[in-house]
Scaffold this motif. Structure first.
Motif, PDB file in Angstrom:
ATOM      1  N   GLY A   1       0.588  -1.145   0.166  1.00  0.00           N
ATOM      2  CA  GLY A   1       0.041   0.016   0.136  1.00  0.00           C
ATOM      3  C   GLY A   1       1.258   1.533   0.074  1.00  0.00           C
ATOM      4  N   ILE A   2       0.556   2.217  -0.789  1.00  0.00           N
ATOM      5  CA  ILE A   2       0.989   3.883   0.254  1.00  0.00           C
ATOM      6  C   ILE A   2       0.874   3.965   1.181  1.00  0.00           C
TER       7      ILE A   2
ATOM      8  N   VAL B   1       2.075 -18.156  -1.233  1.00  0.00           N
ATOM      9  CA  VAL B   1       2.410 -17.345  -1.217  1.00  0.00           C
ATOM     10  C   VAL B   1       1.263 -16.028  -1.545  1.00  0.00           C
ATOM     11  N   ARG B   2       0.373 -15.031  -0.705  1.00  0.00           N
ATOM     12  CA  ARG B   2      -0.572 -14.370  -1.528  1.00  0.00           C
ATOM     13  C   ARG B   2      -0.497 -12.594  -1.220  1.00  0.00           C
ATOM     14  N   SER B   3      -0.492 -11.795  -1.760  1.00  0.00           N
ATOM     15  CA  SER B   3      -0.578 -10.266  -1.999  1.00  0.00           C
ATOM     16  C   SER B   3      -1.490  -9.721  -1.591  1.00  0.00           C
ATOM     17  N   LEU B   4      -1.789  -8.371  -0.818  1.00  0.00           N
ATOM     18  CA  LEU B   4      -2.821  -7.793  -0.872  1.00  0.00           C
ATOM     19  C   LEU B   4      -2.819  -6.455  -1.076  1.00  0.00           C
ATOM     20  N   VAL B   5      -3.547  -5.672  -1.182  1.00  0.00           N
ATOM     21  CA  VAL B   5      -3.262  -3.916  -2.171  1.00  0.00           C
ATOM     22  C   VAL B   5      -4.079  -3.381  -1.441  1.00  0.00           C
TER      23      VAL B   5
ATOM     24  N   GLY C   1      -2.216   3.076   5.848  1.00  0.00           N
ATOM     25  CA  GLY C   1      -2.299   2.031   7.013  1.00  0.00           C
ATOM     26  C   GLY C   1      -2.189   0.823   7.650  1.00  0.00           C
ATOM     27  N   LYS C   2      -0.867   0.386   6.705  1.00  0.00           N
ATOM     28  CA  LYS C   2      -0.267  -1.121   6.723  1.00  0.00           C
ATOM     29  C   LYS C   2      -0.088  -1.614   8.432  1.00  0.00           C
TER      30      LYS C   2
END
Length: 473
Positions: free
Chosen positions: A176-177, A312-316, A181-182
């Motif tokens: 996230g940019i 392996v996963r990715s969350l934006v 709030g990551k």
């Protein structure tokens, strides 16, 4: 007692129900149960944490219960299989469908005419806790920032919990940019899932530590510093051993600080190029722990790691949306009917909204309507400084591409963008791809064409920094 025959029958039941073969640890739990071992004894003998062995056991009993149509537990496993009788017609088969299972007679304690239990049953030993396994999760948040508020992220929290706890992903990338709030989300997640882990460790990479330093810091959570090996290969092997013995959640924050400023997104600094090899090993080697990688730039190696691998996963992480109203309430802003417009202008980014809310409170006495009378998007000094730090990390090609977007009022295709820039085709394509990894550019799909546009907040910042571009356009 022929344990191997029992394992074959149990595997047939599991395969008929799930389509999957028994894993090594599942077989180990079954063997230990048949031999009268307790969970702590199985865990200690095979180098796993007690909680992990219990979780595997509970899942296994649930699957067997569903396959047989009757409740199977660790204590009932022997008695259930004692009553299992396979007819002589099945004597040459070890595979059973659910329909065949339902026809089994529960009166003869034999399988394929083999007596599977001796007359004397071993009594289970009293439960003992392995001295190497914590009875409560060991949580190290020494490096974590103080988070006073975490706004509504129910969907994202549930997604991460499912991936980490149920799917047992080995690596999850939280992208996230800056300011979205990551970190706050990851710390909130700990409260929600901590009972599933033996160790939870938070570590920031904001000062770009070497892999040796990071490994040493992680290993200090498991033993005495004197026990930590000197060679990096030995450190990795020892950490992997702990990841198999215990179920760990390791959060590495600010991963983007491992990447080189002035290079394309995701390119590691020269002294840190062993990190991608380390992440690759974490993703590929069997264990039940998870690394949560928090970053503002997508890791280049994730494209390959995610191919065909559910570990392996990715969350934006996107903007807060309406939930961002809580921020405006905290700053006691007025004109609530205008809040949604303000939230949309600043993309629901918590940090951007907090900075802007402070300005509105300071200069407009909290009056949102008066602030919104200004036609252009207002970028306060604090927000400008935050964007400037991101701008300095870009390559010259990326900067040229973004500056060109300041003169555009509508999304454009790559060919259209290329016509306006004096860049080689490879520089253009790699630059746009890198900006996508940094989440500077958004894309829109129109029929068969993909169009790109710049985040409005970044666009306004660049307009103010490059007024001559806007004048020429």
């Amino acid at each position: 007692m022929d344990v191997e025959d029992i394992l074959k029958q149990a595997e047939s039941l599991v395969f008929a129900k799930t389509g999957k073969q028994l894993e090594h640890l599942q077989k180990t739990v079954l063997k230990g149960t048949l031999q009268g071992q307790t969970y702590p004894e199985i865990a200690k003998e095979n180098g796993f944490s007690e909680s992990h062995v219990k979780n595997v056991g509970h899942e296994l009993w649930h699957t067997l219960s569903s396959a047989l149509g009757e409740k199977v537990t660790k204590s009932k496993f022997k008695s259930v299989f004692k009553s299992l009788r396979i007819t002589s017609q099945r004597s040459n088969s070890n595979n059973f469908s659910p329909a065949e299972i339902s026809g089994i007679c529960h009166t003869n304690p034999t399988i394929n005419n083999i007596n599977i239990f001796t007359d004397q049953e071993r009594s289970p030993a009293p439960a003992q806790t392995s001295p190497d396994t914590p009875t409560e999760p060991q949580i190290n948040l020494d490096d974590a920032p103080a988070i006073f508020t975490c706004y509504s992220r129910t969907t994202e929290l549930n997604t991460l919990e499912h991936w980490i706890v149920q799917d047992r992903c080995r690596i999850v990338e939280l992208l996230g940019i800056s300011g979205i709030g990551k970190t706050a989300l990851s710390l909130r997640l700990i409260d929600q899932i901590k009972s599933n882990f033996d160790y939870i460790i938070y570590q920031t990479l904001c000062f770009s530590p070497t892999l040796e330093t990071t490994l040493t810091n992680l290993l200090e959570n498991f033993g005495k510093p004197a026990e930590i090996p000197q060679q990096i290969e030995s450190k990795i092997s020892q950490l992997l051993k702990y990841l198999r013995q215990h179920r760990c959640l390791i959060i590495l924050d600010d991963v983007q600080m491992l990447f080189s400023p002035g290079k394309l997104a995701g390119e590691y600094q020269a002294s840190l190029e062993n990190y991608p090899l380390f992440f690759k090993r974490i993703a590929e080697i069997e264990h039940s722990s998870c690394f949560l990688l928090i970053t503002a730039e997508q890791l280049q190696e994730f494209t390959q790691l995610k191919k065909g691998d559910h570990a392996v996963r990715s969350l934006v992480l996107g903007g807060l949306g309406i939930a961002a109203k809580e921020i405006l309430k905290q700053y006691e802003l007025s004109d609530e009917d205008q809040w949604e417009k303000l939230i949309n202008l600043y993309q629901g980014n918590p940090l951007w909204l907090e900075m802007t809310a402070m300005m509105i409170q300071d200069l407009f006495a909290g009056n949102v309507a008066d602030f919104l009378e200004y036609k252009s998007l207002i970028i306060c000094d604090a927000l400008k400084a935050a964007i400037q730090r991101q701008w300095q990390r870009l390559t010259p090609q990326e900067q040229a591409i973004l500056i060109q977007f300041t003169a555009l009022d509508a999304p454009v295709s790559l060919p259209q963008l290329g016509q306006k820039l004096n860049l080689a085709d490879s520089d253009l394509l790699n630059g746009v791809k890198s900006l996508r990894r940094r989440l500077f550019l958004e894309h829109i799909q129109r029929e068969k064409q993909r169009l790109f546009q710049l985040n409005p907040v970044y666009q306004q910042y660049l307009k103010e920094q490059n007024p001559e571009i806007c004048e020429r356009s």
